[in-house]
Design a protein around this motif. Structure first.
Motif, PDB file in Angstrom:
ATOM      1  N   PHE A 209     -39.792   3.341 -59.431  1.00  0.00           N
ATOM      2  CA  PHE A 209     -38.790   4.382 -59.200  1.00  0.00           C
ATOM      3  C   PHE A 209     -38.061   4.248 -57.859  1.00  0.00           C
ATOM      4  O   PHE A 209     -37.264   5.107 -57.508  1.00  0.00           O
ATOM      5  CB  PHE A 209     -39.431   5.761 -59.293  1.00  0.00           C
ATOM      6  N   HIS A 210     -38.355   3.182 -57.081  1.00  0.00           N
ATOM      7  CA  HIS A 210     -37.591   2.994 -55.846  1.00  0.00           C
ATOM      8  C   HIS A 210     -37.137   1.548 -55.701  1.00  0.00           C
ATOM      9  O   HIS A 210     -37.590   0.656 -56.420  1.00  0.00           O
ATOM     10  CB  HIS A 210     -38.378   3.463 -54.614  1.00  0.00           C
ATOM     11  N   THR A 211     -36.236   1.317 -54.770  1.00  0.00           N
ATOM     12  CA  THR A 211     -35.592   0.005 -54.625  1.00  0.00           C
ATOM     13  C   THR A 211     -36.406  -0.994 -53.821  1.00  0.00           C
ATOM     14  O   THR A 211     -35.980  -2.128 -53.637  1.00  0.00           O
ATOM     15  CB  THR A 211     -34.216   0.170 -53.946  1.00  0.00           C
ATOM     16  N   GLY A 212     -37.564  -0.556 -53.326  1.00  0.00           N
ATOM     17  CA  GLY A 212     -38.407  -1.447 -52.550  1.00  0.00           C
ATOM     18  C   GLY A 212     -38.675  -0.938 -51.150  1.00  0.00           C
ATOM     19  O   GLY A 212     -39.611  -1.396 -50.491  1.00  0.00           O
ATOM     20  N   ASP A 213     -37.859   0.023 -50.704  1.00  0.00           N
ATOM     21  CA  ASP A 213     -38.054   0.571 -49.364  1.00  0.00           C
ATOM     22  C   ASP A 213     -38.924   1.816 -49.354  1.00  0.00           C
ATOM     23  O   ASP A 213     -39.243   2.361 -48.301  1.00  0.00           O
ATOM     24  CB  ASP A 213     -36.718   0.865 -48.691  1.00  0.00           C
ATOM     25  N   GLY A 214     -39.299   2.282 -50.545  1.00  0.00           N
ATOM     26  CA  GLY A 214     -40.186   3.433 -50.643  1.00  0.00           C
ATOM     27  C   GLY A 214     -39.499   4.773 -50.588  1.00  0.00           C
ATOM     28  O   GLY A 214     -40.150   5.807 -50.688  1.00  0.00           O
ATOM     29  N   VAL A 215     -38.175   4.775 -50.448  1.00  0.00           N
ATOM     30  CA  VAL A 215     -37.425   6.027 -50.316  1.00  0.00           C
ATOM     31  C   VAL A 215     -36.292   6.119 -51.332  1.00  0.00           C
ATOM     32  O   VAL A 215     -36.188   7.109 -52.074  1.00  0.00           O
ATOM     33  CB  VAL A 215     -36.842   6.170 -48.886  1.00  0.00           C
ATOM     34  N   HIS A 216     -35.437   5.118 -51.369  1.00  0.00           N
ATOM     35  CA  HIS A 216     -34.239   5.187 -52.207  1.00  0.00           C
ATOM     36  C   HIS A 216     -34.572   4.877 -53.664  1.00  0.00           C
ATOM     37  O   HIS A 216     -35.307   3.920 -53.961  1.00  0.00           O
ATOM     38  CB  HIS A 216     -33.168   4.230 -51.683  1.00  0.00           C
ATOM     39  N   LEU A 217     -34.027   5.683 -54.547  1.00  0.00           N
ATOM     40  CA  LEU A 217     -34.370   5.592 -55.965  1.00  0.00           C
ATOM     41  C   LEU A 217     -33.755   4.375 -56.646  1.00  0.00           C
ATOM     42  O   LEU A 217     -32.631   3.976 -56.340  1.00  0.00           O
ATOM     43  CB  LEU A 217     -33.912   6.861 -56.690  1.00  0.00           C
ATOM     44  N   SER A 218     -34.502   3.844 -57.575  1.00  0.00           N
ATOM     45  CA  SER A 218     -33.986   2.803 -58.469  1.00  0.00           C
ATOM     46  C   SER A 218     -33.252   3.479 -59.622  1.00  0.00           C
ATOM     47  O   SER A 218     -33.205   4.720 -59.701  1.00  0.00           O
ATOM     48  CB  SER A 218     -35.146   1.973 -59.017  1.00  0.00           C
ATOM     49  N   ALA A 219     -32.687   2.684 -60.513  1.00  0.00           N
ATOM     50  CA  ALA A 219     -32.001   3.252 -61.678  1.00  0.00           C
ATOM     51  C   ALA A 219     -32.959   4.116 -62.499  1.00  0.00           C
ATOM     52  O   ALA A 219     -32.595   5.193 -62.966  1.00  0.00           O
ATOM     53  CB  ALA A 219     -31.414   2.135 -62.537  1.00  0.00           C
ATOM     54  N   ALA A 220     -34.201   3.647 -62.639  1.00  0.00           N
ATOM     55  CA  ALA A 220     -35.198   4.412 -63.405  1.00  0.00           C
ATOM     56  C   ALA A 220     -35.537   5.715 -62.695  1.00  0.00           C
ATOM     57  O   ALA A 220     -35.696   6.764 -63.329  1.00  0.00           O
ATOM     58  CB  ALA A 220     -36.456   3.572 -63.609  1.00  0.00           C
ATOM     59  N   GLY A 221     -35.649   5.661 -61.378  1.00  0.00           N
ATOM     60  CA  GLY A 221     -35.922   6.873 -60.616  1.00  0.00           C
ATOM     61  C   GLY A 221     -34.791   7.870 -60.713  1.00  0.00           C
ATOM     62  O   GLY A 221     -35.015   9.084 -60.847  1.00  0.00           O
ATOM     63  N   TYR A 222     -33.564   7.375 -60.649  1.00  0.00           N
ATOM     64  CA  TYR A 222     -32.411   8.259 -60.776  1.00  0.00           C
ATOM     65  C   TYR A 222     -32.369   8.941 -62.137  1.00  0.00           C
ATOM     66  O   TYR A 222     -31.993  10.110 -62.243  1.00  0.00           O
ATOM     67  CB  TYR A 222     -31.112   7.485 -60.543  1.00  0.00           C
ATOM     68  N   GLN A 223     -32.743   8.228 -63.180  1.00  0.00           N
ATOM     69  CA  GLN A 223     -32.731   8.824 -64.513  1.00  0.00           C
ATOM     70  C   GLN A 223     -33.659  10.033 -64.590  1.00  0.00           C
ATOM     71  O   GLN A 223     -33.327  11.050 -65.200  1.00  0.00           O
ATOM     72  CB  GLN A 223     -33.130   7.775 -65.559  1.00  0.00           C
ATOM     73  N   VAL A 224     -34.818   9.923 -63.939  1.00  0.00           N
ATOM     74  CA  VAL A 224     -35.761  11.051 -63.909  1.00  0.00           C
ATOM     75  C   VAL A 224     -35.153  12.227 -63.162  1.00  0.00           C
ATOM     76  O   VAL A 224     -35.199  13.374 -63.633  1.00  0.00           O
ATOM     77  CB  VAL A 224     -37.083  10.619 -63.253  1.00  0.00           C
TER      78      VAL A 224
END
Length: 236
Positions: A209-224
């Motif tokens: 659910f994040h882009t690798g930095d532990g904070v910013h959401l990935s596409a899957a995280g944004y969908q949630v």
């Protein structure tokens, strides 16, 4: 060595000592070495000022009935049209509650908006304590019209397993509880918390659910997050 040369040498040595003292007092060496990095970028940054100029330009053309999304970089990366058909993204990377307080008066479109979504606070954690953040949240909510629906998003969890992660979910949970308690004082405010949907068994933001930095959401995280915000707005 002649007398004049001695005086010149003393002058040069004294000048160098003076310069070194001035540089040490200004923390020049700490900056070069990467220390005290929190001072390298002011809370109200040149980037913030540049983006708010664009916000001011676009604000006058925002139609009545739009949903406004105000927040930081996580909001800035949000596809707001996936939540509300007529929407405006007022996210600014690295912004804080202080920045939101300062720019709210820029947005005359608030008076004709259908709803406002507030998602801010994670960057505040390096500038102020939880009580001060909640006080700023109160100023934000007091500014917004009492007859307009407001959705406040809890600060999202972080992935503490990421190396050098400076934030802790324990503090975020306590802060969210305080913001939620504040929101109960406003009849027009709905508080939504995506934590249970985004965290893994260890309590951190899931890697997927994040882009690798532990904070910013990935596409899957944004969908949630999008699904939760869309449901919250539909129930206001």
């Amino acid at each position: 060595m002649s007398y004049s040369k001695k005086i010149y040498s003393i002058y040069i040595v004294g000048l160098h000592i003076f310069c070194i003292v001035i540089l040490m007092q200004s923390d020049f060496f700490g900056t070069i070495l990467g220390k005290n990095s929190t001072h390298q970028q002011p809370e109200i940054s040149p980037y913030y000022n540049r983006i708010t100029k664009y916000h001011k330009r676009m604000d006058g053309s925002i139609p009545a009935g739009a949903t406004l999304f105000i927040g930081d970089s996580v909001t800035q990366g949000l596809a707001t049209s996936a939540i509300a058909d007529v929407s405006v993204n007022f996210g600014i990377g690295s912004d804080t509650t202080l920045g939101v307080i300062k720019r709210l008066p820029f947005y005359k479109s608030i008076d004709r908006a259908k709803a406002v979504v507030i998602a801010i606070g994670v960057n505040d954690l390096k500038y102020r304590d939880n009580n001060s953040i909640v006080q700023n949240y109160q100023k934000i909510l007091n500014y917004l019209p009492v007859d307009m629906p407001v959705v406040v998003s809890a600060i999202l969890p972080v992935d503490e397993r990421v190396e050098s992660m400076p934030l802790t979910n324990e503090r975020i949970i306590k802060l969210n509880a305080a913001i939620k308690a504040l929101a109960r004082n406003y009849k027009n405010v709905v508080f939504v918390d995506a934590r249970d949907l985004l965290q893994g068994d260890a309590g951190s933001l899931k890697k997927a659910f994040h882009t690798g930095d532990g904070v910013h959401l990935s596409a899957a995280g944004y969908q949630v997050w999008i699904s939760l915000l869309r449901n919250a707005l539909s129930n206001t």
